[in-house]
Design a protein around this motif. Structure first.
Motif, PDB file in Angstrom:
ATOM      1  N   TYR A 389       0.829  -1.206   0.000  1.00  0.00           N
ATOM      2  CA  TYR A 389       0.000   0.000   0.000  1.00  0.00           C
ATOM      3  C   TYR A 389       0.863   1.254   0.000  1.00  0.00           C
ATOM      4  N   SER A 392       2.716   1.633  -3.417  1.00  0.00           N
ATOM      5  CA  SER A 392       1.821   2.095  -4.488  1.00  0.00           C
ATOM      6  C   SER A 392       1.444   3.553  -4.302  1.00  0.00           C
ATOM      7  N   LEU A 393       1.260   3.993  -3.060  1.00  0.00           N
ATOM      8  CA  LEU A 393       0.927   5.398  -2.815  1.00  0.00           C
ATOM      9  C   LEU A 393       2.083   6.319  -3.196  1.00  0.00           C
ATOM     10  N   CYS A 396       2.273   6.449  -6.995  1.00  0.00           N
ATOM     11  CA  CYS A 396       1.199   7.267  -7.569  1.00  0.00           C
ATOM     12  C   CYS A 396       1.489   8.757  -7.398  1.00  0.00           C
ATOM     13  N   GLN A 462      -4.066   4.769  -7.309  1.00  0.00           N
ATOM     14  CA  GLN A 462      -3.817   4.022  -6.072  1.00  0.00           C
ATOM     15  C   GLN A 462      -4.523   2.670  -6.089  1.00  0.00           C
TER      16      GLN A 462
END
Length: 689
Positions: A389, A392-393, A396, A462
C-alpha cells in the motif's frame, strides 16, 4: 423481529468452539488482544483533551471582521481616485485578487493564497463542523472521551451539508484580502497584508503547537493536513514585510500603464535575436543512453529565456500539487494505522479462520494450541500488504507530480504554436482565437478542474497499482520466499503447451512473411507466393484468435494504465481525436488557451507598449545669428539628408513583416486596428466602401 432475535442470541448459551473460550467477553473484539502489545497509543481515545488558548471559533470571529475592515479601508484609501472622478473625486471599488491575465502578477502571493484555500477546502469536506463561526454541533466534540455527551445538539445531515455550502463561500471571502493587499502596490496595502498574514499565521501556528494531535481520522492527520497552510502563511508573513520595507525605503511604485511590459520587451528581444544555426536540420544519431536521458529530462520543466508560463498555469499546478498532498495524507493515515492495529491484534482464533479458508498456509492441524507459525505468517502477510500500500501510494504521487511537470512543457509548446498562428498544431480543427461565453467560463474553472482531476487521478492510480503490487507480492514474491506453490506458477506450468503454441505461431508467421511472402525489388517490396499465403492464413485462423485474445487483454491493461497515469493532465485528451470534445477536461483546456492567447499575446502587448511609450524629444533648434545679412537669412536652409529617417522606417517595416510572418494570428488584429488600408506603405488597392 430483529431486536428479539438479537436479544435471544445474546441470552442463549454459547456452544464451545474454536472461536470461543472462557473469557469470550474480553477477547471478542480484535482490539483487545490478550498478548502484551503496547498499542494503546494507536487509538484516538488515548489522545488527551485539548483546549487551545485561541479556539477556532474565536480565531474566525476576530479575523473575519478584520479582513472585511481591511478590504473596505483599502477600497476607500487606494481605489478612491480611479473610478468616476466627477463624483467626490472617485468612488470606492473592490480590490482585485491579482491580475490573472497579466504577466506582472505576484506569482508567489497568488500561489500561496490559492494553496491555502485549497488546503482549507480539503479539510472542510471531512470536518463535521465546516463553518467555524458557529459553535460545535457534534454530539462528541474534539477531545471529548468516548461515552460522554455534551449539551450541544447534534446537527442533522441536511444542516451539515448546508453549512458546508456556506463554508465554500466563506473561506474564499476570508482569504481574499491576503491576495488583494498586493494589488495596489502601496505601503498601506503591504501593511494591511502584513497584519493579516501575521494574524493568520500566528493563530494557526499557536493552535498547532498547543494541540498537535487530534482524534479525527488519525492523531497526526490534523497536523499533517495543516502543513501546506502553515507554509503558505509563512511565505506571506515574510513577503509582505519585505515589500513594506522596500516601499518605505524606495517609495511606492506607480501602477504601470501596461502591465508586464518588461516581460513583453524581453520576449520580443529574445524572438528577434534568434538566429538560424547552421546544420541544425542535420539529424545526428543518438545513443540509447542519450535518448533515455532526453526522455527523462522532458519530464523536468526547464525555464527558457524570453518565455514565462502564465500566472493561471502556475496557480493551477500549485493547487494540484497541494490537492495531491492532501489526498495522499488522507489515504495514508486512514489505511496504514488500521492495518497495523489489525496486525497487532491478530490472535490464533482469527488465524484458524484464515487457515480454514486457505488464506494462510498451514503445516499441521489447524488447532488453536499449535498455530505459532501460522500466526507469524499471517502477521507477515499483513506487513506485506502494508508495504504494498505504501509503495503504491508513493509511486502514484511521483507519477502524478511527473505528469504535472510534463504538462508545463506541453503548455509552453502549445502557447508558442498558437502565438505563431499554428492553430492546427494544437487543435484538431481551425478555431478563431477569440473569447466567448464558454471559453471565459472554462478559463475561470481551469485551476479548479486541474486540482479535481489530479485528486481523482491519484485515487484511480492508487487502486490500480495497489492491486498490481498485491498480485505480484502474493503470487510471485511470497511463494518464492516461503517455498510454496503459487497459483500463477501452476497455471503457467499446466498451460505451457498453449503458451508455446502461441509463441511458435507468431514466430512462424513472422519468418514466413520475411522469407517467403515478401520479395525485394529495386525500390519496394512485393507480395509473392500468394497461394501459400492464403493457405497459411486459413490454417492459423484459430491460433490467431487465441493470440488476439491475449492481445485484447494486453490492450485493456495498457490502455487502463495509460489513462490512469495521464488522467490528471488536461492538455491531452483520453478520447479519440474526432470525439475529443466530449472530454470535459480537454475541452476546458482548449477554451483556456483561447482566452490566454487572445488576451495575453506577448507580441501584441509589446507593440502596444511601443505605440504608447512617449517619443524621443527632438533637440532644440540652434539659435539664429542676428548678425547675418538679410539675404542670407532669406535663403532656405538645406534640408537634412533623409537617409537616416528612411533607413529607420525601412527597418521598422521589416520588423513588422518578420513578426507577421512568424505570427499570422496577429494579421487579423492588425487589419481591424488600422483604419487606413495604405498604412505602413502597403498599397492594398482595395476601394473603400
Amino acid at each position: 423481529m430483529a431486536s428479539n432475535g438479537s436479544v435471544g442470541f445474546r441470552d442463549s448459551p454459547l456452544e464451545p468452539g474454536i472461536f470461543l473460550d472462557e473469557d469470550l467477553g474480553s477477547d471478542w473484539y480484535i482490539y483487545e488482544s490478550t498478548e502484551s502489545a503496547p498499542h494503546d497509543d494507536l487509538f484516538p481515545d488515548a489522545i488527551p483533551e485539548c483546549h487551545p488558548t485561541i479556539s477556532p471559533q474565536l480565531y474566525h470571529t476576530v479575523m473575519a471582521p478584520l479582513s472585511l475592515a481591511v478590504l473596505l479601508a483599502l477600497s476607500f484609501l487606494v481605489k478612491r481616485r480611479r473610478l468616476h472622478l466627477s463624483c467626490w473625486n472617485g468612488v470606492p471599488g473592490l480590490l482585485s485578487p491579482g491580475n490573472l491575465l497579466e504577466q506582472d502578477g505576484q506569482r508567489a502571493v497568488a500561489a500561496a493564497v490559492l494553496a491555502l484555500l485549497c488546503s482549507e477546502l480539503c479539510r472542510l469536506l471531512l470536518d463535521p463542523d465546516p463553518l467555524p463561526l458557529l459553535p460545535p454541533t457534534a454530539g462528541t466534540p474534539a477531545g471529548t472521551p468516548t461515552g460522554t455527551t455534551t449539551g450541544t445538539p447534534t446537527a442533522s445531515p441536511a444542516a451539515r451539508e448546508f453549512w458546508k455550502v456556506l463554508a465554500l463561500l466563506y473561506f474564499p471571502a476570508l482569504y481574499l484580502p491576503l491576495l488583494a493587499c498586493a494589488g495596489p502596490r502601496h505601503r498601506l496595502g503591504y501593511a494591511a497584508g502584513t497584519l493579516l498574514a501575521w494574524g493568520h499565521c500566528g493563530a494557526q501556528a499557536w493552535h498547532r503547537a498547543q494541540c498537535p494531535l487530534a482524534p479525527k481520522i488519525h492523531r497526526l492527520y490534523s497536523l499533517l493536513s495543516h502543513v501546506p497552510a502553515l507554509l503558505s502563511l509563512s511565505l506571506l508573513s515574510l513577503w509582505y514585510p519585505a515589500q513594506l520595507l522596500r516601499s518605505l525605503r524606495n517609495g511606492d511604485s506607480p501602477e504601470p500603464r501596461i502591465s508586464g511590459k518588461s516581460y513583453y520587451r524581453k520576449y520580443l528581444k529574445a524572438l528577434l535575436s534568434k538566429r538560424d544555426r547552421k546544420g541544425s536540420s542535420v539529424k545526428i544519431d543518438e545513443s540509447l543512453g542519450s535518448r533515455i536521458r532526453s526522455y527523462l529530462l522532458s519530464y523536468i520543466y526547464i525555464p527558457e529565456e524570453g518565455f514565462r508560463i502564465p500566472l493561471k498555469l502556475v496557480v493551477s499546478v500549485t493547487v494540484a500539487v497541494i490537492a495531491v498532498y492532501q489526498v495522499a495524507v488522507l489515504l495514508l493515515v486512514a489505511v496504514v494505522p488500521a492495518l497495523r492495529i489489525i496486525r497487532a491484534g491478530m490472535t490464533k482464533d482469527v488465524v484458524v479462520l484464515l487457515v480454514q479458508f486457505g488464506l494462510v498456509p498451514s503445516q499441521g492441524a489447524a488447532v488453536p494450541g499449535d498455530l505459532e507459525q501460522e500466526l507469524r505468517t499471517a502477521r507477515h502477510f499483513l506487513w506485506a500488504l502494508e508495504v504494498c500500500y505504501i509503495c503504491s501510494l508513493v509511486l502514484c504521487c511521483l507519477l502524478t507530480c511527473a505528469m504535472l511537470l510534463r504538462s508545463l512543457g506541453m503548455h509552453r509548446s502549445n502557447l508558442r504554436a498558437l502565438y505563431q498562428g499554428a492553430v492546427l498544431d494544437v487543435f484538431s480543427k481551425a478555431h478563431i482565437l477569440r473569447p466567448s461565453r464558454e471559453s471565459l467560463v472554462c478559463w475561470m474553472a481551469f485551476s479548479s478542474f486541474q486540482a479535481a482531476f489530479a485528486c481523482l487521478g491519484l485515487l484511480i492510480q492508487q487502486v490500480i497499482f495497489f492491486l498490481c503490487f498485491v498480485a505480484f507480492t502474493f503470487l510471485v514474491v511470497i511463494p518464492l520466499q516461503l517455498g510454496t506453490s503459487s497459483p500463477l506458477f501452476g497455471i503457467i506450468r499446466n498451460m505451457w503447451p498453449f503458451w508455446l503454441t502461441l509463441v511458435v505461431a507468431v514466430l512462424v508467421q513472422h519468418l514466413l512473411a520475411h522469407f517467403q511472402f515478401l520479395e525485394q525489388h529495386s525500390l519496394q517490396k512485393e507480395i509473392t507466393n500468394r497461394r501459400a499465403l492464403y493457405i497459411v492464413t486459413f490454417l492459423l485462423f484459430p491460433t490467431n484468435v487465441m493470440v488476439g485474445s491475449m492481445a485484447a487483454v494486453w490492450r485493456m491493461v495498457i490502455s487502463g494504465l495509460y489513462n490512469a497515469v495521464h488522467f490528471c493532465r488536461l492538455d491531452i485528451s483520453l478520447l479519440h481525436r474526432g470525439v475529443e470534445t466530449f472530454d470535459p477536461g480537454y475541452r476546458t483546456y482548449c477554451h483556456y488557451l483561447r482566452v490566454e492567447v487572445s488576451q495575453c499575446h506577448p507580441l501584441l502587448k509589446a507593440f502596444c507598449f511601443l505605440l504608447l511609450q512617449p517619443g524621443r524629444p527632438e533637440p532644440p533648434a540652434p539659435p539664429r545669428d542676428t548678425q547675418l545679412e538679410e539675404g542670407l537669412q532669406l535663403m532656405h536652409p538645406k534640408p537634412p539628408a533623409p537617409g537616416r529617417a528612411r533607413s529607420r522606417r525601412i527597418r521598422a517595416r521589416w520588423w513588422v513583416a518578420y513578426t507577421l510572418l512568424h505570427n499570422p494570428s496577429l494579421t487579423a488584429s492588425r487589419k481591424t486596428a488600422l483604419t487606413d488600408p495604405a498604412a505602413n506603405g502597403a498599397q492594398l488597392g482595395v476601394p473603400r466602401p
